[in-house]
Write a protein that holds these residues in place. Structure first.
Motif, PDB file in Angstrom:
ATOM      1  N   SER A  50     -14.747 -39.911 -35.432  1.00 32.05           N
ATOM      2  CA  SER A  50     -15.851 -40.542 -34.700  1.00 32.05           C
ATOM      3  C   SER A  50     -15.520 -41.992 -34.357  1.00 32.05           C
ATOM      4  O   SER A  50     -15.939 -42.498 -33.310  1.00 32.05           O
ATOM      5  N   ASP A  51     -14.756 -42.675 -35.223  1.00 37.92           N
ATOM      6  CA  ASP A  51     -14.336 -44.041 -34.917  1.00 37.92           C
ATOM      7  C   ASP A  51     -13.317 -44.061 -33.783  1.00 37.92           C
ATOM      8  O   ASP A  51     -13.314 -44.978 -32.956  1.00 37.92           O
ATOM      9  N   VAL A  52     -12.441 -43.056 -33.756  1.00 34.00           N
ATOM     10  CA  VAL A  52     -11.477 -42.960 -32.655  1.00 34.00           C
ATOM     11  C   VAL A  52     -12.216 -42.785 -31.329  1.00 34.00           C
ATOM     12  O   VAL A  52     -11.894 -43.429 -30.322  1.00 34.00           O
ATOM     13  N   VAL A  53     -13.234 -41.920 -31.330  1.00 39.06           N
ATOM     14  CA  VAL A  53     -14.021 -41.706 -30.113  1.00 39.06           C
ATOM     15  C   VAL A  53     -14.755 -42.987 -29.720  1.00 39.06           C
ATOM     16  O   VAL A  53     -14.805 -43.356 -28.537  1.00 39.06           O
ATOM     17  N   SER A  54     -15.316 -43.691 -30.699  1.00 43.60           N
ATOM     18  CA  SER A  54     -16.025 -44.946 -30.404  1.00 43.60           C
ATOM     19  C   SER A  54     -15.083 -45.993 -29.822  1.00 43.60           C
ATOM     20  O   SER A  54     -15.439 -46.706 -28.873  1.00 43.60           O
ATOM     21  N   LEU A  55     -13.889 -46.087 -30.374  1.00 41.04           N
ATOM     22  CA  LEU A  55     -12.917 -47.043 -29.851  1.00 41.04           C
ATOM     23  C   LEU A  55     -12.472 -46.665 -28.438  1.00 41.04           C
ATOM     24  O   LEU A  55     -12.224 -47.540 -27.603  1.00 41.04           O
ATOM     25  N   ALA A  56     -12.370 -45.363 -28.173  1.00 39.72           N
ATOM     26  CA  ALA A  56     -12.010 -44.923 -26.824  1.00 39.72           C
ATOM     27  C   ALA A  56     -13.104 -45.293 -25.826  1.00 39.72           C
ATOM     28  O   ALA A  56     -12.823 -45.755 -24.712  1.00 39.72           O
ATOM     29  N   HIS A  57     -14.359 -45.103 -26.223  1.00 44.23           N
ATOM     30  CA  HIS A  57     -15.470 -45.510 -25.348  1.00 44.23           C
ATOM     31  C   HIS A  57     -15.458 -47.028 -25.138  1.00 44.23           C
ATOM     32  O   HIS A  57     -15.717 -47.507 -24.023  1.00 44.23           O
ATOM     33  N   LEU A  58     -15.165 -47.772 -26.197  1.00 50.26           N
ATOM     34  CA  LEU A  58     -15.097 -49.223 -26.070  1.00 50.26           C
ATOM     35  C   LEU A  58     -13.980 -49.638 -25.115  1.00 50.26           C
ATOM     36  O   LEU A  58     -14.158 -50.546 -24.291  1.00 50.26           O
ATOM     37  N   ARG A  59     -12.852 -48.965 -25.214  1.00 49.75           N
ATOM     38  CA  ARG A  59     -11.738 -49.272 -24.300  1.00 49.75           C
ATOM     39  C   ARG A  59     -12.122 -48.967 -22.855  1.00 49.75           C
ATOM     40  O   ARG A  59     -11.734 -49.708 -21.933  1.00 49.75           O
ATOM     41  N   ASN A  60     -12.892 -47.925 -22.647  1.00 44.27           N
ATOM     42  CA  ASN A  60     -13.291 -47.566 -21.289  1.00 44.27           C
ATOM     43  C   ASN A  60     -14.293 -48.546 -20.690  1.00 44.27           C
ATOM     44  O   ASN A  60     -14.476 -48.566 -19.470  1.00 44.27           O
ATOM     45  N   THR A  61     -14.962 -49.326 -21.526  1.00 45.15           N
ATOM     46  CA  THR A  61     -15.857 -50.340 -20.968  1.00 45.15           C
ATOM     47  C   THR A  61     -15.078 -51.477 -20.318  1.00 45.15           C
ATOM     48  O   THR A  61     -15.612 -52.195 -19.473  1.00 45.15           O
ATOM     49  N   ALA A  72     -15.115 -36.145 -24.153  1.00 46.95           N
ATOM     50  CA  ALA A  72     -16.118 -35.168 -24.588  1.00 46.95           C
ATOM     51  C   ALA A  72     -15.502 -33.899 -25.156  1.00 46.95           C
ATOM     52  O   ALA A  72     -16.227 -32.975 -25.532  1.00 46.95           O
ATOM     53  N   SER A  73     -14.182 -33.846 -25.253  1.00 46.20           N
ATOM     54  CA  SER A  73     -13.520 -32.602 -25.656  1.00 46.20           C
ATOM     55  C   SER A  73     -13.007 -32.635 -27.091  1.00 46.20           C
ATOM     56  O   SER A  73     -12.130 -31.871 -27.444  1.00 46.20           O
ATOM     57  N   TYR A  74     -13.525 -33.544 -27.918  1.00 52.54           N
ATOM     58  CA  TYR A  74     -13.053 -33.614 -29.299  1.00 52.54           C
ATOM     59  C   TYR A  74     -13.596 -32.438 -30.105  1.00 52.54           C
ATOM     60  O   TYR A  74     -14.617 -31.835 -29.772  1.00 52.54           O
ATOM     61  N   GLU A  75     -12.905 -32.119 -31.185  1.00 52.29           N
ATOM     62  CA  GLU A  75     -13.275 -30.984 -32.022  1.00 52.29           C
ATOM     63  C   GLU A  75     -14.051 -31.455 -33.250  1.00 52.29           C
ATOM     64  O   GLU A  75     -13.848 -32.561 -33.745  1.00 52.29           O
ATOM     65  N   VAL A  76     -14.914 -30.581 -33.726  1.00 53.10           N
ATOM     66  CA  VAL A  76     -15.694 -30.839 -34.940  1.00 53.10           C
ATOM     67  C   VAL A  76     -15.175 -29.912 -36.034  1.00 53.10           C
ATOM     68  O   VAL A  76     -14.968 -28.721 -35.788  1.00 53.10           O
ATOM     69  N   PRO A  77     -14.924 -30.425 -37.233  1.00 49.87           N
ATOM     70  CA  PRO A  77     -14.430 -29.555 -38.314  1.00 49.87           C
ATOM     71  C   PRO A  77     -15.376 -28.394 -38.581  1.00 49.87           C
ATOM     72  O   PRO A  77     -16.596 -28.511 -38.451  1.00 49.87           O
ATOM     73  N   ASP A  78     -14.794 -27.279 -38.948  1.00 53.59           N
ATOM     74  CA  ASP A  78     -15.565 -26.066 -39.223  1.00 53.59           C
ATOM     75  C   ASP A  78     -16.049 -26.102 -40.671  1.00 53.59           C
ATOM     76  O   ASP A  78     -15.284 -25.859 -41.602  1.00 53.59           O
ATOM     77  N   VAL A  79     -17.317 -26.428 -40.842  1.00 48.48           N
ATOM     78  CA  VAL A  79     -17.939 -26.484 -42.167  1.00 48.48           C
ATOM     79  C   VAL A  79     -19.136 -25.548 -42.165  1.00 48.48           C
ATOM     80  O   VAL A  79     -19.932 -25.543 -41.216  1.00 48.48           O
ATOM     81  N   GLU A  80     -19.273 -24.774 -43.203  1.00 51.59           N
ATOM     82  CA  GLU A  80     -20.353 -23.794 -43.280  1.00 51.59           C
ATOM     83  C   GLU A  80     -21.717 -24.483 -43.218  1.00 51.59           C
ATOM     84  O   GLU A  80     -21.993 -25.415 -43.973  1.00 51.59           O
ATOM     85  N   GLY A  81     -22.552 -24.029 -42.292  1.00 51.00           N
ATOM     86  CA  GLY A  81     -23.904 -24.551 -42.154  1.00 51.00           C
ATOM     87  C   GLY A  81     -24.028 -25.761 -41.258  1.00 51.00           C
ATOM     88  O   GLY A  81     -25.146 -26.199 -40.971  1.00 51.00           O
TER      89      GLY A  81
END
Length: 260
Positions: A50-61, A72-81
């Motif tokens: 999430s910090d990598v994504v935030s830094l990427a958004h900051l760079r795009n500003t 928008a294509s990042y993956e979310v770890p597979d955790v039950e529930g």
């Protein structure tokens, strides 16, 4: 994937370059690697996704060098529930990283993490996945240290069977001391009339010590006045946190490392 890594390794040998990887701390903590890795250094391996994504958004500003579809294509770890408990991928990823950072960097017990973040069963599932992957993680990834505690430093003893769980309020120390304080107060109210001044003074001193102890526990608990995660607006302990508009502003992202 293995063929691509083999070509990367061959290219690095031929050109005398250092191949870099794209692993992040979230992936290392919760996702198992099923492919060969030719990278000699992973610059982002101690940074949450999430910090990598935030830094990427900051760079795009500054200038839009990364397309919106890529962000928008990042993956979310597979955790039950996880998918059932939270809605969007962004919310899920932020929750996972907050739980991991609370456990790894801040070293909070599971009960405090659940009290701070909610979703106690999901918190336990994330940390159970962390232990499962940790036992099978092959070797140590070379990375630039960016946090106060890396995954290698947070690794527990091999073969440890005990693990922490989220406990109900009445089983936690603060809850038990609160019940004790109530019991002391009730005993004081029901005491016989005509007690001596000395006995009454001792009881009041004991009650004051219990209240002070409870106040310090609130201060050092998650969300208390001394909490590294920031206290709540209500100063319920002996050292309540400042209200809104007071004190320094927090960092750009919620993490235990410097913005530098």
């Amino acid at each position: 994937a293995d063929l691509a890594q083999a070509r990367l390794a061959a290219l690095a040998r031929r050109t005398s370059r250092v191949p870099l990887g794209t692993l992040d701390k979230t992936g290392l903590a919760l996702e198992e690697r099923t492919f060969a890795d030719a990278a000699r250094l992973h610059p982002l391996a101690d940074l949450y996704r999430s910090d990598v994504v935030s830094l990427a958004h900051l760079r795009n500003t500054i200038s839009p060098v990364m397309p919106a579809a890529a962000l928008a294509s990042y993956e979310v770890p597979d955790v039950e529930g996880l998918a059932e408990a939270l809605g969007s991928d962004e919310t899920r990823l932020e929750f996972v990283d907050l739980v991991l950072s609370s456990h790894l960097e801040w070293e909070l017990p599971v009960s405090d993490v659940a009290a701070e973040r909610g979703h106690a069963e999901l918190v336990e599932a994330i940390l159970a996945r962390l232990r499962e992957v940790d036992s099978r993680r092959a070797g140590e990834v070379r990375a630039i240290t960016l946090s106060s505690r890396t995954l290698a430093e947070a690794r527990g003893p091999v073969g440890l069977a005990w693990h922490d769980v989220a406990r109900p309020e009445e089983e936690r120390l603060a809850g038990r001391l609160s019940a004790l304080a109530d019991q002391v107060g009730d005993e004081g109210d029901d005491g016989p009339e005509g007690e001596g001044r000395e006995a009454g003074g001792e009881r009041e001193s004991h009650e004051r010590e219990v209240r002070d102890l409870l106040g310090y526990l609130r201060d050092f608990s998650a969300g208390g006045g001394f909490s590294p995660m920031g206290g709540s607006d209500e100063g319920s302990g002996r050292h309540g946190s400042p209200g809104q508009g007071e004190g320094p502003q927090g960092p750009f992202w919620d993490g235990p490392f410097s913005e530098n």
